[in-house]
Design a protein around this motif. Structure first.
Motif, PDB file in Angstrom:
ATOM      1  N   ALA A   1      88.536  57.992 -17.542  1.00 47.29           N
ATOM      2  CA  ALA A   1      88.451  57.296 -18.831  1.00 47.29           C
ATOM      3  C   ALA A   1      88.638  58.260 -20.000  1.00 47.29           C
ATOM      4  N   GLY A   2      88.711  59.551 -19.698  1.00 45.74           N
ATOM      5  CA  GLY A   2      88.939  60.544 -20.751  1.00 45.74           C
ATOM      6  C   GLY A   2      87.679  61.189 -21.275  1.00 45.74           C
ATOM      7  N   PHE A   3      86.591  61.118 -20.509  1.00 47.30           N
ATOM      8  CA  PHE A   3      85.327  61.697 -20.934  1.00 47.30           C
ATOM      9  C   PHE A   3      84.820  62.664 -19.873  1.00 47.30           C
ATOM     10  N   ALA A   4      83.767  63.382 -20.194  1.00 47.99           N
ATOM     11  CA  ALA A   4      83.130  64.296 -19.242  1.00 47.99           C
ATOM     12  C   ALA A   4      81.630  64.069 -19.273  1.00 47.99           C
ATOM     13  N   LEU A   5      81.008  64.247 -18.142  1.00 44.91           N
ATOM     14  CA  LEU A   5      79.546  64.140 -18.066  1.00 44.91           C
ATOM     15  C   LEU A   5      78.945  65.526 -18.277  1.00 44.91           C
ATOM     16  N   ASP A   6      77.952  65.609 -19.132  1.00 42.63           N
ATOM     17  CA  ASP A   6      77.226  66.855 -19.322  1.00 42.63           C
ATOM     18  C   ASP A   6      75.949  66.770 -18.510  1.00 42.63           C
ATOM     19  N   ARG A   7      75.675  67.823 -17.798  1.00 41.45           N
ATOM     20  CA  ARG A   7      74.468  67.859 -16.984  1.00 41.45           C
ATOM     21  C   ARG A   7      73.512  68.871 -17.582  1.00 41.45           C
ATOM     22  N   GLU A   8      72.244  68.498 -17.643  1.00 41.88           N
ATOM     23  CA  GLU A   8      71.230  69.392 -18.197  1.00 41.88           C
ATOM     24  C   GLU A   8      70.009  69.360 -17.298  1.00 41.88           C
ATOM     25  N   ILE A   9      69.499  70.519 -17.011  1.00 45.24           N
ATOM     26  CA  ILE A   9      68.283  70.626 -16.205  1.00 45.24           C
ATOM     27  C   ILE A   9      67.205  71.205 -17.100  1.00 45.24           C
ATOM     28  N   SER A  10      66.042  70.571 -17.125  1.00 43.03           N
ATOM     29  CA  SER A  10      64.945  71.067 -17.934  1.00 43.03           C
ATOM     30  C   SER A  10      63.787  71.484 -17.032  1.00 43.03           C
ATOM     31  N   PRO A  11      63.008  72.479 -17.450  1.00 36.75           N
ATOM     32  CA  PRO A  11      61.949  73.013 -16.592  1.00 36.75           C
ATOM     33  C   PRO A  11      60.784  72.041 -16.422  1.00 36.75           C
ATOM     34  N   ARG A  12      60.264  72.004 -15.234  1.00 41.57           N
ATOM     35  CA  ARG A  12      59.084  71.206 -14.912  1.00 41.57           C
ATOM     36  C   ARG A  12      58.207  72.026 -13.980  1.00 41.57           C
ATOM     37  N   VAL A  13      56.900  71.832 -14.066  1.00 46.06           N
ATOM     38  CA  VAL A  13      55.984  72.537 -13.174  1.00 46.06           C
ATOM     39  C   VAL A  13      55.942  71.837 -11.829  1.00 46.06           C
ATOM     40  N   ARG A  14      55.829  70.535 -11.862  1.00 52.13           N
ATOM     41  CA  ARG A  14      55.728  69.734 -10.653  1.00 52.13           C
ATOM     42  C   ARG A  14      56.840  68.695 -10.659  1.00 52.13           C
ATOM     43  N   GLY A  15      56.976  68.018  -9.565  1.00 47.12           N
ATOM     44  CA  GLY A  15      57.968  66.969  -9.470  1.00 47.12           C
ATOM     45  C   GLY A  15      57.511  65.661 -10.089  1.00 47.12           C
ATOM     46  N   ASP A  16      56.325  65.648 -10.708  1.00 45.62           N
ATOM     47  CA  ASP A  16      55.810  64.391 -11.257  1.00 45.62           C
ATOM     48  C   ASP A  16      56.294  64.130 -12.676  1.00 45.62           C
ATOM     49  N   GLY A  17      57.195  64.962 -13.187  1.00 52.61           N
ATOM     50  CA  GLY A  17      57.789  64.709 -14.494  1.00 52.61           C
ATOM     51  C   GLY A  17      57.012  65.267 -15.669  1.00 52.61           C
ATOM     52  N   ARG A  18      55.889  65.917 -15.421  1.00 55.89           N
ATOM     53  CA  ARG A  18      55.115  66.463 -16.536  1.00 55.89           C
ATOM     54  C   ARG A  18      55.677  67.810 -16.951  1.00 55.89           C
TER      55      ARG A  18
ATOM     56  N   ASP B   1      55.791  71.681 -18.341  1.00 51.13           N
ATOM     57  CA  ASP B   1      55.035  72.903 -18.165  1.00 51.13           C
ATOM     58  C   ASP B   1      53.989  72.984 -19.270  1.00 51.13           C
ATOM     59  N   ARG B   2      52.799  73.453 -18.958  1.00 51.57           N
ATOM     60  CA  ARG B   2      51.709  73.482 -19.942  1.00 51.57           C
ATOM     61  C   ARG B   2      52.076  74.273 -21.192  1.00 51.57           C
ATOM     62  N   GLY B   3      52.790  75.383 -21.041  1.00 48.77           N
ATOM     63  CA  GLY B   3      53.188  76.166 -22.208  1.00 48.77           C
ATOM     64  C   GLY B   3      54.159  75.415 -23.106  1.00 48.77           C
ATOM     65  N   VAL B   4      55.097  74.709 -22.504  1.00 50.08           N
ATOM     66  CA  VAL B   4      56.068  73.918 -23.268  1.00 50.08           C
ATOM     67  C   VAL B   4      55.346  72.774 -23.969  1.00 50.08           C
ATOM     68  N   GLU B   5      54.417  72.148 -23.244  1.00 52.29           N
ATOM     69  CA  GLU B   5      53.653  71.044 -23.821  1.00 52.29           C
ATOM     70  C   GLU B   5      52.788  71.527 -24.985  1.00 52.29           C
ATOM     71  N   LEU B   6      52.134  72.667 -24.836  1.00 53.25           N
ATOM     72  CA  LEU B   6      51.302  73.214 -25.904  1.00 53.25           C
ATOM     73  C   LEU B   6      52.148  73.562 -27.124  1.00 53.25           C
ATOM     74  N   ALA B   7      53.307  74.163 -26.913  1.00 43.89           N
ATOM     75  CA  ALA B   7      54.183  74.510 -28.032  1.00 43.89           C
ATOM     76  C   ALA B   7      54.616  73.252 -28.791  1.00 43.89           C
ATOM     77  N   ALA B   8      54.920  72.173 -28.061  1.00 45.46           N
ATOM     78  CA  ALA B   8      55.314  70.925 -28.705  1.00 45.46           C
ATOM     79  C   ALA B   8      54.173  70.337 -29.517  1.00 45.46           C
ATOM     80  N   VAL B   9      52.952  70.402 -28.990  1.00 41.15           N
ATOM     81  CA  VAL B   9      51.782  69.884 -29.707  1.00 41.15           C
ATOM     82  C   VAL B   9      51.516  70.708 -30.966  1.00 41.15           C
ATOM     83  N   LEU B  10      51.626  72.020 -30.868  1.00 40.94           N
ATOM     84  CA  LEU B  10      51.392  72.875 -32.036  1.00 40.94           C
ATOM     85  C   LEU B  10      52.455  72.657 -33.110  1.00 40.94           C
ATOM     86  N   GLU B  11      53.694  72.440 -32.706  1.00 40.50           N
ATOM     87  CA  GLU B  11      54.749  72.135 -33.681  1.00 40.50           C
ATOM     88  C   GLU B  11      54.469  70.816 -34.386  1.00 40.50           C
ATOM     89  N   LEU B  12      53.998  69.836 -33.638  1.00 39.35           N
ATOM     90  CA  LEU B  12      53.650  68.550 -34.228  1.00 39.35           C
ATOM     91  C   LEU B  12      52.465  68.695 -35.180  1.00 39.35           C
TER      92      LEU B  12
END
Length: 103
Positions: A54-71, A73-84
């Motif tokens: 169709a003339g497009f490309a799929l971009d794939r992105e992998i993001s870090p996780r501690v567990r397979g439950d989708g939560r 990483d605690r450091g990433v979560e803390l940084a997001a909370v502090l930014e907020l």
């Protein structure tokens, strides 16, 4: 976004019919229709081939996780909370006031 939505979006944005996309991707229009309807689930390679046709490309992105439950990483979560928290202004009196108990 699931495979059906990706294929339908790519086809519509390219301005192609089912038959037009099928011809470009080297498959049948009934297969494309089944993928878009969710009646059949294509492999990742098939979705990639159809989207490229169709003339497009799929971009794939992998993001870090501690567990397979989708939560996150605690450091990433803390940084997001502090930014907020930094967005909200802190207004408090210069001295703390508290009730006196026992009188």
């Amino acid at each position: 976004m699931d495979a059906a939505e990706v294929i339908r979006t790519a086809r519509c944005r390219a301005g192609l019919t089912l038959r037009g996309l099928a011809a470009a991707a080297g498959t049948s229009h009934s297969a494309i229709a089944a993928y878009e309807a969710g009646a059949k689930v294509p492999s990742a390679a098939t979705v990639d081939r159809i989207v490229r046709a169709a003339g497009f490309a799929l971009d794939r992105e992998i993001s870090p996780r501690v567990r397979g439950d989708g939560r996150l990483d605690r450091g990433v979560e803390l940084a997001a909370v502090l930014e907020l928290a930094a967005v909200f202004p802190a207004r408090h009196p210069p001295t703390l006031e508290f009730p006196v108990f026992g009188k």
